[in-house]
Scaffold this motif. Sequence first.
Motif, PDB file in Angstrom:
ATOM      1  N   UNK A 159      77.871  12.973  23.555  1.00 52.53           N
ATOM      2  CA  UNK A 159      77.267  13.255  22.253  1.00 52.53           C
ATOM      3  C   UNK A 159      78.392  13.535  21.267  1.00 52.53           C
ATOM      4  N   UNK A 160      78.421  12.738  20.194  1.00 50.38           N
ATOM      5  CA  UNK A 160      79.530  12.862  19.251  1.00 50.38           C
ATOM      6  C   UNK A 160      78.998  12.873  17.817  1.00 50.38           C
ATOM      7  N   UNK A 161      79.924  13.010  16.859  1.00 52.65           N
ATOM      8  CA  UNK A 161      79.621  13.367  15.474  1.00 52.65           C
ATOM      9  C   UNK A 161      79.796  12.157  14.550  1.00 52.65           C
ATOM     10  N   UNK A 162      78.714  11.678  14.014  1.00 49.40           N
ATOM     11  CA  UNK A 162      78.625  10.663  12.967  1.00 49.40           C
ATOM     12  C   UNK A 162      79.647   9.530  13.134  1.00 49.40           C
ATOM     13  N   UNK A 163      80.146   8.989  12.013  1.00 41.21           N
ATOM     14  CA  UNK A 163      81.068   7.852  12.072  1.00 41.21           C
ATOM     15  C   UNK A 163      82.439   8.258  12.591  1.00 41.21           C
TER      16      UNK A 163
END
Length: 608
Positions: free
Chosen positions: A76-80
């Motif tokens: 799970x990671x953050x936006x662009x």
Amino acid sequence: MYTTSSLFLHTLAQVGITHAFVNWGSDHPAFLEDLERQRVDHGDTVVEIITCPNEMVAMSAAQAFAQVTGRPAAVIIHVDVGTQALAGAVHNACRGKVPVLVFAGASPFTVDGELKGSRNEWIHWNQDVPDQPAIVRQYMRFTAQINAPENVPQLVRRAIQIATSEPKGPVYLWARREVMEVEVDEALFNTPASLYRWPSIEPTGLSPSAVNVIGDALSHAINPLIITSHIGRNPAAVGALEMLSRLMAIPIYVTCPSATNITLSHPFFVGVSFLAAGTHTPLLSMADVVLVIDSEVPWIPMNKDKQGNFERPSDDARIFVLDSGDPLRETIGMEHVGGVAELVCRASAETALFQLLNSGRTGAATGFYARSKSTQAVHDAFIADLRRAETLTSEPNVPYAPSRIFGALRMAVENKVPHPASTLYLNESISNYPLTWSHLHPDATGGMLSSGGSSLGWGLGAGVGAVLGGVNAGKGAGKLGYELVVSIVGDGTFLFGVPGSAFWMARRYETPFLTVVLNNGGWKSPKLSMLGVHPEGHGSKATGSRLSVGFGPDMPDYVGIAVAATGGWAWGKRVSAGDPLEETMAEAVRIVVEERRCAIVECVLECI
């Protein structure tokens, strides 16, 4: 209160995902809120959360976890920016055909508070890009946007179905912040979501005609040869491969391995190559039948041996290609083997090999007795050369050779962890790949892995993921996890691996592993690439530092980096010419096995 984020995490658990490697951002408030709800309500979270200060380390750890367990992990990671920060680890999971589910949030799409989660931070404008999944789409087996909570269970199951079907690989889901904040009815949350009716594609076999053609060719061959690179990703296929080889006295040669494809003691295992010119087996040019199983690059057409002969099959050789997922290499721009093959077959290696074994054509192979004797002799000479190289002593003040280092490591491991199934090697030694695979080659399936790709920096995060995966899957002789995980890296790959993050994770989650750093003073592989094209050019006599591929004269303190990142928990030592190599390796292994701490040994090689 349940939200789309609650439903997403709940669905991950329902489909069998046990670990999520995470790097949180402004798009994840609902995730953080629901995880705390889970802790308050149930004392724990439904999916184990592994905090990862770097996204590439997260993806590498998740990849190794999936490689060890055979089951997908989540990232799970953050936006662009988080998607970009996955970096080359996405390439590795793609080329290594490893199922990983990646979820990224995205900037909110409302600006006046119309919906919960609307834009309230300045970064929400900067991080809103026209096509976020395009950053990774060509590496993913599937990309999809979550637009509403109602289809979360279906989208997750669809993604897992594709990720775990051949050709396996990573998948990418993403959603806007408002969507993940939507409140959902308890009835939707409690709807069962399993993989029932969303199964992976069943393994396919050879057609009856292909079984007949390949079986007849092998049974009548005078000089058959099997080449593989990653059949060992399915341990069950290794047994079938070894059985076919024994019954028909067929030598097995391994090119560019990313898994343990054959046990070291198998009498017809004749060597390993990463296809540098002059390193392929001479059996290739002599072969009248070549069976290529699960191998992207079994030979390089233009390469020649030291006598100037091409290292490729003769024009008269019959060539058969078997691959479980992508025999045409549709994701690779140019491919050569399919252009010379008699048959190219999409079939599971395990299924296809058992078809050949059961075809009745394996019992009376032409030239069996003579070939078995000559091939056994090649195998014995291969092993003898390895052991001889491991005992060679250096001149005074000359750094230890890699073969000597591997011999010391192998003996220390065998003395402390005698059961081969209890040790896992992770190989990201790059210019020393062939030597690492040969000298440390385990006599157990699944005993060594590499990333399967060419983006450097997998090995350290993989150490964390492999330890977690070993416990989760009950690996090792005692079924409680590996006693020892060893990551062999170069000095360049060590730095690519974001060691501060990787070793912090190892301390935080108590995942001890041994790291051996082969320090040759920089990036040797680019220099070797230059010499391959310009063997006598201006750069052929230049040092690594002059060529701008060297790290000297002031080298990083590799041991110090690991020790500092763990707050002094890790143990480490630097070994250079004349230092006690065997004793250091033995102590490093002991610390990991007995004290359950990370250990790091930096081995200084001849500088490039």
